[in-house]
Design a protein around this motif. Structure first.
Motif, mmCIF file in Angstrom:
data_model
loop_
_atom_site.group_PDB
_atom_site.id
_atom_site.type_symbol
_atom_site.label_atom_id
_atom_site.label_comp_id
_atom_site.label_asym_id
_atom_site.label_seq_id
_atom_site.Cartn_x
_atom_site.Cartn_y
_atom_site.Cartn_z
ATOM 1 N N SER A 1 -28.691 10.005 -43.059
ATOM 2 C CA SER A 1 -27.845 10.938 -42.313
ATOM 3 C C SER A 1 -26.610 10.224 -41.764
ATOM 4 O O SER A 1 -26.590 8.994 -41.624
ATOM 5 C CB SER A 1 -28.626 11.561 -41.159
ATOM 6 O OG SER A 1 -28.860 10.591 -40.160
ATOM 7 N N ILE A 2 -25.607 11.011 -41.423
ATOM 8 C CA ILE A 2 -24.389 10.471 -40.820
ATOM 9 C C ILE A 2 -24.725 9.772 -39.498
ATOM 10 O O ILE A 2 -24.184 8.704 -39.198
ATOM 11 C CB ILE A 2 -23.354 11.590 -40.582
ATOM 12 C CG1 ILE A 2 -22.915 12.215 -41.911
ATOM 13 C CG2 ILE A 2 -22.159 11.083 -39.791
ATOM 14 C CD1 ILE A 2 -22.151 11.286 -42.811
ATOM 15 N N GLU A 3 -25.628 10.357 -38.749
ATOM 16 C CA GLU A 3 -26.017 9.764 -37.467
ATOM 17 C C GLU A 3 -26.634 8.383 -37.670
ATOM 18 O O GLU A 3 -26.344 7.440 -36.928
ATOM 19 C CB GLU A 3 -27.006 10.682 -36.723
ATOM 20 C CG GLU A 3 -26.392 11.982 -36.224
ATOM 21 C CD GLU A 3 -26.257 13.045 -37.315
ATOM 22 O OE1 GLU A 3 -26.911 12.930 -38.379
ATOM 23 O OE2 GLU A 3 -25.472 13.976 -37.108
ATOM 24 N N ASP A 4 -27.496 8.250 -38.688
ATOM 25 C CA ASP A 4 -28.107 6.947 -38.982
ATOM 26 C C ASP A 4 -27.056 5.928 -39.422
ATOM 27 O O ASP A 4 -27.122 4.755 -39.061
ATOM 28 C CB ASP A 4 -29.186 7.090 -40.060
ATOM 29 C CG ASP A 4 -30.422 7.829 -39.558
ATOM 30 O OD1 ASP A 4 -30.600 7.935 -38.321
ATOM 31 O OD2 ASP A 4 -31.211 8.299 -40.411
ATOM 32 N N ALA B 1 -32.161 9.788 -48.683
ATOM 33 C CA ALA B 1 -30.874 10.177 -48.107
ATOM 34 C C ALA B 1 -30.766 9.636 -46.682
ATOM 35 O O ALA B 1 -31.747 9.594 -45.949
ATOM 36 C CB ALA B 1 -30.736 11.687 -48.109
#
Length: 80
Positions: free
Chosen positions: A64-67, A62
């Motif tokens: 993340s949105i930050e990544d 998965a």
């Protein structure tokens, strides 16, 4: 009126004008729809969104949105 002939194997070649109008390419499917007894219409077979299920595999890790945002920002900086 455009006509086509049926081969001994039951195959027809769809005339170029009809293929162009329907937007058909090699490998596309068509449907024959009976609208009156003994009268059919030919239409390009379109697929629903549900037929796309399973075409793209799920990622093994998965993200993340930050990544995702960091990757987008980095790629955008490279483009300049």
């Amino acid at each position: 009126m455009t006509t086509a002939f049926v081969s001994s194997k039951g195959q027809i070649t769809i005339p170029v004008e009809v293929r162009a109008t329907l937007g058909l390419s090699p490998g596309d499917r068509v449907e024959f729809v009976e609208f009156e007894v003994g009268q059919f219409a030919i239409k390009a077979a379109t697929y629903s969104v549900h037929s796309l299920k399973g075409m793209i595999r799920k990622p093994t890790v998965a993200v993340s949105i930050e990544d995702m945002n960091a990757a987008i920002a980095a790629k955008g900086a490279d483009a300049r």
